[in-house]
Motif scaffolding. Structure first.
Motif, PDB file in Angstrom:
ATOM      1  N   ILE A 100      -1.094  19.264 -15.595  1.00 55.57           N
ATOM      2  CA  ILE A 100       0.048  19.979 -14.829  1.00 55.57           C
ATOM      3  C   ILE A 100      -0.897  20.253 -13.425  1.00 55.57           C
ATOM      4  O   ILE A 100      -1.745  20.964 -13.272  1.00 55.57           O
ATOM      5  CB  ILE A 100       0.386  21.291 -15.514  1.00 55.57           C
ATOM      6  CG1 ILE A 100       1.244  21.250 -16.792  1.00 55.57           C
ATOM      7  CG2 ILE A 100       1.170  22.109 -14.434  1.00 55.57           C
ATOM      8  CD1 ILE A 100       1.371  22.326 -17.559  1.00 55.57           C
ATOM      9  N   GLY A 101      -0.646  19.325 -12.620  1.00 55.31           N
ATOM     10  CA  GLY A 101      -1.181  19.405 -11.227  1.00 55.31           C
ATOM     11  C   GLY A 101      -2.480  19.332 -11.089  1.00 55.31           C
ATOM     12  O   GLY A 101      -3.358  18.500 -11.938  1.00 55.31           O
ATOM     13  N   GLU A 102      -3.172  20.132 -10.300  1.00 53.75           N
ATOM     14  CA  GLU A 102      -4.890  19.978 -10.488  1.00 53.75           C
ATOM     15  C   GLU A 102      -5.470  21.226 -11.324  1.00 53.75           C
ATOM     16  O   GLU A 102      -6.523  21.573 -11.101  1.00 53.75           O
ATOM     17  CB  GLU A 102      -5.176  20.270  -8.815  1.00 53.75           C
ATOM     18  CG  GLU A 102      -4.984  18.965  -8.423  1.00 53.75           C
ATOM     19  CD  GLU A 102      -5.395  17.697  -8.861  1.00 53.75           C
ATOM     20  OE1 GLU A 102      -6.749  17.537  -9.289  1.00 53.75           O
ATOM     21  OE2 GLU A 102      -4.993  16.748  -8.717  1.00 53.75           O
ATOM     22  N   THR A 103      -4.647  21.722 -12.060  1.00 55.75           N
ATOM     23  CA  THR A 103      -5.026  22.796 -13.018  1.00 55.75           C
ATOM     24  C   THR A 103      -5.560  22.475 -14.265  1.00 55.75           C
ATOM     25  O   THR A 103      -5.701  21.128 -14.514  1.00 55.75           O
ATOM     26  CB  THR A 103      -3.645  23.651 -13.350  1.00 55.75           C
ATOM     27  OG1 THR A 103      -3.007  23.166 -14.285  1.00 55.75           O
ATOM     28  CG2 THR A 103      -2.897  24.133 -12.123  1.00 55.75           C
ATOM     29  N   MET A 104      -6.000  23.376 -15.228  1.00 57.29           N
ATOM     30  CA  MET A 104      -6.867  22.759 -16.414  1.00 57.29           C
ATOM     31  C   MET A 104      -5.648  23.083 -17.348  1.00 57.29           C
ATOM     32  O   MET A 104      -6.018  23.200 -18.630  1.00 57.29           O
ATOM     33  CB  MET A 104      -8.024  23.766 -16.537  1.00 57.29           C
ATOM     34  CG  MET A 104      -9.005  23.273 -15.687  1.00 57.29           C
ATOM     35  SD  MET A 104      -9.529  21.609 -15.818  1.00 57.29           S
ATOM     36  CE  MET A 104     -10.455  21.610 -17.319  1.00 57.29           C
ATOM     37  N   TYR A 105      -4.458  23.166 -17.005  1.00 54.04           N
ATOM     38  CA  TYR A 105      -3.214  23.481 -17.976  1.00 54.04           C
ATOM     39  C   TYR A 105      -2.990  21.968 -18.274  1.00 54.04           C
ATOM     40  O   TYR A 105      -2.639  20.983 -17.158  1.00 54.04           O
ATOM     41  CB  TYR A 105      -2.040  24.158 -17.280  1.00 54.04           C
ATOM     42  CG  TYR A 105      -2.440  25.811 -17.556  1.00 54.04           C
ATOM     43  CD1 TYR A 105      -2.105  26.618 -18.763  1.00 54.04           C
ATOM     44  CD2 TYR A 105      -3.169  26.558 -16.473  1.00 54.04           C
ATOM     45  CE1 TYR A 105      -2.447  27.690 -18.829  1.00 54.04           C
ATOM     46  CE2 TYR A 105      -3.411  27.680 -16.618  1.00 54.04           C
ATOM     47  CZ  TYR A 105      -2.927  28.587 -18.011  1.00 54.04           C
ATOM     48  OH  TYR A 105      -3.427  29.730 -17.889  1.00 54.04           O
ATOM     49  N   TYR A 106      -2.376  21.696 -19.577  1.00 56.87           N
ATOM     50  CA  TYR A 106      -1.861  20.515 -20.031  1.00 56.87           C
ATOM     51  C   TYR A 106      -0.730  20.686 -20.630  1.00 56.87           C
ATOM     52  O   TYR A 106      -0.464  21.756 -21.276  1.00 56.87           O
ATOM     53  CB  TYR A 106      -2.969  19.648 -20.786  1.00 56.87           C
ATOM     54  CG  TYR A 106      -4.118  19.352 -19.736  1.00 56.87           C
ATOM     55  CD1 TYR A 106      -4.161  17.985 -19.169  1.00 56.87           C
ATOM     56  CD2 TYR A 106      -5.194  19.854 -19.634  1.00 56.87           C
ATOM     57  CE1 TYR A 106      -5.509  17.616 -18.615  1.00 56.87           C
ATOM     58  CE2 TYR A 106      -6.237  19.695 -18.943  1.00 56.87           C
ATOM     59  CZ  TYR A 106      -6.247  18.320 -18.545  1.00 56.87           C
ATOM     60  OH  TYR A 106      -7.378  17.946 -17.618  1.00 56.87           O
ATOM     61  N   ASN A 107       0.290  19.736 -20.706  1.00 61.46           N
ATOM     62  CA  ASN A 107       1.305  19.691 -21.927  1.00 61.46           C
ATOM     63  C   ASN A 107       1.016  18.841 -22.624  1.00 61.46           C
ATOM     64  O   ASN A 107       0.597  17.641 -22.712  1.00 61.46           O
ATOM     65  CB  ASN A 107       2.744  19.302 -20.967  1.00 61.46           C
ATOM     66  CG  ASN A 107       3.332  20.275 -20.274  1.00 61.46           C
ATOM     67  OD1 ASN A 107       3.400  21.222 -20.467  1.00 61.46           O
ATOM     68  ND2 ASN A 107       3.842  19.663 -18.939  1.00 61.46           N
ATOM     69  N   TYR A 108       1.284  19.144 -24.226  1.00 59.04           N
ATOM     70  CA  TYR A 108       1.061  18.460 -25.283  1.00 59.04           C
ATOM     71  C   TYR A 108       2.462  17.970 -25.526  1.00 59.04           C
ATOM     72  O   TYR A 108       3.197  18.930 -26.155  1.00 59.04           O
ATOM     73  CB  TYR A 108       0.347  19.362 -26.431  1.00 59.04           C
ATOM     74  CG  TYR A 108       0.112  18.845 -27.548  1.00 59.04           C
ATOM     75  CD1 TYR A 108      -1.288  18.126 -27.505  1.00 59.04           C
ATOM     76  CD2 TYR A 108       0.758  18.728 -28.736  1.00 59.04           C
ATOM     77  CE1 TYR A 108      -1.723  17.576 -28.852  1.00 59.04           C
ATOM     78  CE2 TYR A 108       0.281  18.227 -29.779  1.00 59.04           C
ATOM     79  CZ  TYR A 108      -0.892  17.574 -30.149  1.00 59.04           C
ATOM     80  OH  TYR A 108      -1.309  17.131 -31.127  1.00 59.04           O
ATOM     81  N   VAL A 109       2.609  16.740 -25.635  1.00 52.89           N
ATOM     82  CA  VAL A 109       4.086  16.445 -25.749  1.00 52.89           C
ATOM     83  C   VAL A 109       4.117  15.365 -26.995  1.00 52.89           C
ATOM     84  O   VAL A 109       3.376  14.311 -27.327  1.00 52.89           O
ATOM     85  CB  VAL A 109       4.568  15.297 -24.758  1.00 52.89           C
ATOM     86  CG1 VAL A 109       5.779  14.778 -25.003  1.00 52.89           C
ATOM     87  CG2 VAL A 109       4.406  16.036 -23.246  1.00 52.89           C
ATOM     88  N   VAL A 110       4.832  15.937 -27.983  1.00 56.33           N
ATOM     89  CA  VAL A 110       5.181  15.082 -29.431  1.00 56.33           C
ATOM     90  C   VAL A 110       6.403  14.596 -29.445  1.00 56.33           C
ATOM     91  O   VAL A 110       7.453  15.070 -29.214  1.00 56.33           O
ATOM     92  CB  VAL A 110       4.847  16.010 -30.530  1.00 56.33           C
ATOM     93  CG1 VAL A 110       5.058  15.257 -31.820  1.00 56.33           C
ATOM     94  CG2 VAL A 110       3.425  16.833 -30.503  1.00 56.33           C
ATOM     95  N   ASP A 111       6.526  13.089 -29.703  1.00 49.88           N
ATOM     96  CA  ASP A 111       7.765  12.400 -29.819  1.00 49.88           C
ATOM     97  C   ASP A 111       8.113  12.454 -31.318  1.00 49.88           C
ATOM     98  O   ASP A 111       7.577  11.584 -32.059  1.00 49.88           O
ATOM     99  CB  ASP A 111       7.682  10.955 -29.212  1.00 49.88           C
ATOM    100  CG  ASP A 111       9.001  10.376 -29.204  1.00 49.88           C
ATOM    101  OD1 ASP A 111       9.824  10.676 -29.881  1.00 49.88           O
ATOM    102  OD2 ASP A 111       8.951   9.209 -28.590  1.00 49.88           O
ATOM    103  N   TRP A 112       9.162  13.032 -31.574  1.00 48.08           N
ATOM    104  CA  TRP A 112       9.384  13.332 -33.098  1.00 48.08           C
ATOM    105  C   TRP A 112      10.653  12.464 -33.335  1.00 48.08           C
ATOM    106  O   TRP A 112      11.120  12.379 -34.567  1.00 48.08           O
ATOM    107  CB  TRP A 112       9.875  14.623 -33.532  1.00 48.08           C
ATOM    108  CG  TRP A 112       8.904  15.537 -33.166  1.00 48.08           C
ATOM    109  CD1 TRP A 112       8.520  16.672 -32.382  1.00 48.08           C
ATOM    110  CD2 TRP A 112       7.796  15.939 -34.183  1.00 48.08           C
ATOM    111  NE1 TRP A 112       7.653  17.304 -32.412  1.00 48.08           N
ATOM    112  CE2 TRP A 112       7.131  17.187 -33.638  1.00 48.08           C
ATOM    113  CE3 TRP A 112       7.539  15.535 -35.332  1.00 48.08           C
ATOM    114  CZ2 TRP A 112       5.944  17.668 -34.390  1.00 48.08           C
ATOM    115  CZ3 TRP A 112       6.492  16.009 -36.037  1.00 48.08           C
ATOM    116  CH2 TRP A 112       5.582  17.214 -35.293  1.00 48.08           C
TER     117      TRP A 112
END
Length: 174
Positions: A100-112
């Motif tokens: 997410i941008g230049e932050t240390m936050y991320y999205n964990y995306v699971v395709d079910w």
């Protein structure tokens, strides 16, 4: 190889062809852990902080309207997180991580989708060496696996994955 509920010993990687122009070498589903370490070592200056080799422990918990069941340890396994394009990282055939941008936050995306569910996204903070993400199994999939009594009780299944970065370690970065 085990299914998505029990993890994989080494999760299959996409070829890194989209970023090869800036990096030395390529790793893919046939790469050994030794080859992955060498790839990360050679490209240390171009790596996103999330990229690397992780030891992961996975846990499951069931909750419903009446009780919260004990957390159960499922498995321990190794994953490799590698960049496939700017801000997007491959973990397995059904899991990607996006920054997410230049932050240390991320999205964990699971395709079910292959299991009859949709796509779920859970945000997590990466501290440079560990991550923890808890995601819920889509209700449609939960209902397929449970009896009607559990469905009436509004049962939900949650999975937690705790990863510790094994390589490259923080002392390797400039």
């Amino acid at each position: 190889m085990k299914n998505r509920f029990g993890g994989l010993l080494l999760m299959v990687l996409f070829p890194c062809l989209l970023i090869a122009q800036n990096r030395i070498g390529v790793i893919d589903g046939n790469s050994t852990l030794k080859e992955c370490r060498e790839y990360f070592r050679r490209n240390i200056d171009q790596l996103d902080p999330i990229e690397g080799i992780y030891q992961v422990e996975s846990f499951a918990q069931e909750r419903n309207n009446y009780r919260e069941f004990p957390i159960q340890k499922l498995d321990s396994y190794t994953i490799v997180v590698v960049k496939i394009r700017e801000g997007v990282f491959h973990v397995s055939d059904y899991v990607t991580i996006s920054r997410i941008g230049e932050t240390m936050y991320y999205n964990y995306v699971v395709d079910w989708s292959d299991e009859g569910g949709g796509i779920t996204t859970t945000r997590f903070l990466f501290d440079g060496s560990t991550f923890s993400v808890t995601h819920e199994l889509p209700q449609e999939m939960t209902n397929k696996k449970l009896s009607s009594a559990y469905i009436k009780a509004n049962t939900k299944l949650f999975f937690t994955e705790n990863g510790v970065k094994e390589f490259p370690v923080s002392s390797m970065y400039r």
